[in-house]
Design a protein around this motif. Structure first.
Motif, PDB file in Angstrom:
ATOM      1  N   PHE A   1       0.827  -1.203   0.000  1.00  0.00           N
ATOM      2  CA  PHE A   1       0.000   0.000   0.000  1.00  0.00           C
ATOM      3  C   PHE A   1       0.867   1.262   0.000  1.00  0.00           C
ATOM      4  O   PHE A   1       0.609   2.211  -0.754  1.00  0.00           O
ATOM      5  CB  PHE A   1      -0.932  -0.012   1.217  1.00  0.00           C
ATOM      6  CG  PHE A   1      -1.870   1.152   1.261  1.00  0.00           C
ATOM      7  CD1 PHE A   1      -2.910   1.265   0.347  1.00  0.00           C
ATOM      8  CD2 PHE A   1      -1.717   2.141   2.220  1.00  0.00           C
ATOM      9  CE1 PHE A   1      -3.774   2.349   0.386  1.00  0.00           C
ATOM     10  CE2 PHE A   1      -2.580   3.220   2.273  1.00  0.00           C
ATOM     11  CZ  PHE A   1      -3.611   3.326   1.348  1.00  0.00           C
ATOM     12  N   GLY A   2       1.924   1.282   0.803  1.00  0.00           N
ATOM     13  CA  GLY A   2       2.818   2.440   0.850  1.00  0.00           C
ATOM     14  C   GLY A   2       3.497   2.693  -0.487  1.00  0.00           C
ATOM     15  O   GLY A   2       3.630   3.848  -0.916  1.00  0.00           O
ATOM     16  N   ALA A   3       3.924   1.624  -1.151  1.00  0.00           N
ATOM     17  CA  ALA A   3       4.550   1.776  -2.471  1.00  0.00           C
ATOM     18  C   ALA A   3       3.549   2.339  -3.473  1.00  0.00           C
ATOM     19  O   ALA A   3       3.891   3.210  -4.280  1.00  0.00           O
ATOM     20  CB  ALA A   3       5.095   0.430  -2.955  1.00  0.00           C
ATOM     21  N   MET A   4       2.320   1.863  -3.418  1.00  0.00           N
ATOM     22  CA  MET A   4       1.298   2.366  -4.352  1.00  0.00           C
ATOM     23  C   MET A   4       1.025   3.849  -4.113  1.00  0.00           C
ATOM     24  O   MET A   4       0.897   4.615  -5.070  1.00  0.00           O
ATOM     25  CB  MET A   4       0.024   1.533  -4.236  1.00  0.00           C
ATOM     26  CG  MET A   4       0.316   0.102  -4.624  1.00  0.00           C
ATOM     27  SD  MET A   4      -0.951  -0.904  -5.337  1.00  0.00           S
ATOM     28  CE  MET A   4      -1.854   0.068  -6.410  1.00  0.00           C
ATOM     29  N   LEU A   5       0.967   4.259  -2.849  1.00  0.00           N
ATOM     30  CA  LEU A   5       0.760   5.681  -2.543  1.00  0.00           C
ATOM     31  C   LEU A   5       1.938   6.518  -3.040  1.00  0.00           C
ATOM     32  O   LEU A   5       1.729   7.594  -3.622  1.00  0.00           O
ATOM     33  CB  LEU A   5       0.581   5.887  -1.038  1.00  0.00           C
ATOM     34  CG  LEU A   5      -0.742   5.464  -0.435  1.00  0.00           C
ATOM     35  CD1 LEU A   5      -0.716   5.650   1.085  1.00  0.00           C
ATOM     36  CD2 LEU A   5      -1.892   6.243  -1.051  1.00  0.00           C
ATOM     37  N   HIS A   6       3.152   6.058  -2.809  1.00  0.00           N
ATOM     38  CA  HIS A   6       4.333   6.791  -3.249  1.00  0.00           C
ATOM     39  C   HIS A   6       4.335   6.940  -4.768  1.00  0.00           C
ATOM     40  O   HIS A   6       4.599   8.026  -5.298  1.00  0.00           O
ATOM     41  CB  HIS A   6       5.610   6.101  -2.772  1.00  0.00           C
ATOM     42  CG  HIS A   6       6.845   6.821  -3.203  1.00  0.00           C
ATOM     43  ND1 HIS A   6       7.526   6.488  -4.359  1.00  0.00           N
ATOM     44  CD2 HIS A   6       7.503   7.866  -2.651  1.00  0.00           C
ATOM     45  CE1 HIS A   6       8.559   7.304  -4.497  1.00  0.00           C
ATOM     46  NE2 HIS A   6       8.577   8.145  -3.481  1.00  0.00           N
ATOM     47  N   ALA A   7       4.061   5.856  -5.477  1.00  0.00           N
ATOM     48  CA  ALA A   7       4.041   5.903  -6.939  1.00  0.00           C
ATOM     49  C   ALA A   7       2.981   6.887  -7.430  1.00  0.00           C
ATOM     50  O   ALA A   7       3.245   7.695  -8.325  1.00  0.00           O
ATOM     51  CB  ALA A   7       3.776   4.510  -7.509  1.00  0.00           C
ATOM     52  N   GLU A   8       1.812   6.838  -6.838  1.00  0.00           N
ATOM     53  CA  GLU A   8       0.732   7.741  -7.250  1.00  0.00           C
ATOM     54  C   GLU A   8       1.117   9.202  -7.024  1.00  0.00           C
ATOM     55  O   GLU A   8       0.915  10.053  -7.896  1.00  0.00           O
ATOM     56  CB  GLU A   8      -0.538   7.403  -6.468  1.00  0.00           C
ATOM     57  CG  GLU A   8      -1.736   8.216  -6.897  1.00  0.00           C
ATOM     58  CD  GLU A   8      -2.984   7.798  -6.138  1.00  0.00           C
ATOM     59  OE1 GLU A   8      -3.463   8.613  -5.311  1.00  0.00           O
ATOM     60  OE2 GLU A   8      -3.458   6.680  -6.363  1.00  0.00           O
ATOM     61  N   ARG A   9       1.708   9.489  -5.864  1.00  0.00           N
ATOM     62  CA  ARG A   9       2.144  10.871  -5.566  1.00  0.00           C
ATOM     63  C   ARG A   9       3.220  11.340  -6.537  1.00  0.00           C
ATOM     64  O   ARG A   9       3.365  12.528  -6.786  1.00  0.00           O
ATOM     65  CB  ARG A   9       2.654  10.968  -4.132  1.00  0.00           C
ATOM     66  CG  ARG A   9       1.580  11.001  -3.089  1.00  0.00           C
ATOM     67  CD  ARG A   9       2.113  11.401  -1.720  1.00  0.00           C
ATOM     68  NE  ARG A   9       3.245  10.612  -1.280  1.00  0.00           N
ATOM     69  CZ  ARG A   9       3.179   9.545  -0.496  1.00  0.00           C
ATOM     70  NH1 ARG A   9       2.014   9.118  -0.059  1.00  0.00           N
ATOM     71  NH2 ARG A   9       4.274   8.901  -0.138  1.00  0.00           N
ATOM     72  N   SER A  10       3.985  10.404  -7.074  1.00  0.00           N
ATOM     73  CA  SER A  10       5.070  10.736  -8.000  1.00  0.00           C
ATOM     74  C   SER A  10       4.618  10.798  -9.454  1.00  0.00           C
ATOM     75  O   SER A  10       5.423  11.089 -10.335  1.00  0.00           O
ATOM     76  CB  SER A  10       6.189   9.697  -7.860  1.00  0.00           C
ATOM     77  OG  SER A  10       6.686   9.695  -6.543  1.00  0.00           O
ATOM     78  N   GLY A  11       3.340  10.500  -9.701  1.00  0.00           N
ATOM     79  CA  GLY A  11       2.818  10.528 -11.061  1.00  0.00           C
ATOM     80  C   GLY A  11       3.092   9.252 -11.845  1.00  0.00           C
ATOM     81  O   GLY A  11       3.003   9.241 -13.067  1.00  0.00           O
TER      82      GLY A  11
END
Length: 130
Positions: free
Chosen positions: A61-71
């Motif tokens: 979940f944390g990786a998915m949030l980070h990726a989303e925030r990074s575009g």
């Protein structure tokens, strides 16, 4: 189309595979809108097993949030086969898959190797790594 994996990403995947021995390593791959792998997320295998992996759910979940925030978006997964080759196993193929995702496998036998695959309708098709 081949997998666009920068050398730093390849090195990170192989290093994580070595670090996790004797168990399988695992992680996620984030891609940009051009299909270039922008981030290798080296994550924990919650199964702590030499022949199976499940990505630890909080880290996933944390990786998915980070990726989303990074575009970026998740475009694949990687794992290792400590006592096998860089091919998908029957266990790997039996799991549910997104046919757009790439699966990178690090094999240690008979020598260190890294190969990429797409799984479509239960069939693995090798992808070139650029």
């Amino acid at each position: 189309m081949g997998l666009r994996l920068p050398n730093q990403g390849r090195q990170a995947i192989v290093a994580h595979a070595h670090f996790c021995l004797p168990n399988e390593a695992c992680g996620l791959l984030a891609v940009d809108h051009n299909g270039l792998i922008r981030m290798v997320y080296s994550l924990d295998n919650s199964e702590s097993s030499p022949d199976r992996f499940t990505i630890e759910h909080r880290q996933h979940f944390g990786a998915m949030l980070h990726a989303e925030r990074s575009g970026w978006e998740m475009g694949g997964v990687f794992h290792s086969h400590p006592s096998g080759g860089a091919v998908l196993s029957g266990t790997d193929l039996a799991q549910p898959h997104d046919p757009t995702w790439v699966h990178v496998v690090v094999g240690f036998v008979p020598h260190l190797d890294l190969r990429a695959w797409r799984i479509v309708a239960g069939t693995a098709r090798e992808v070139t790594i650029d």
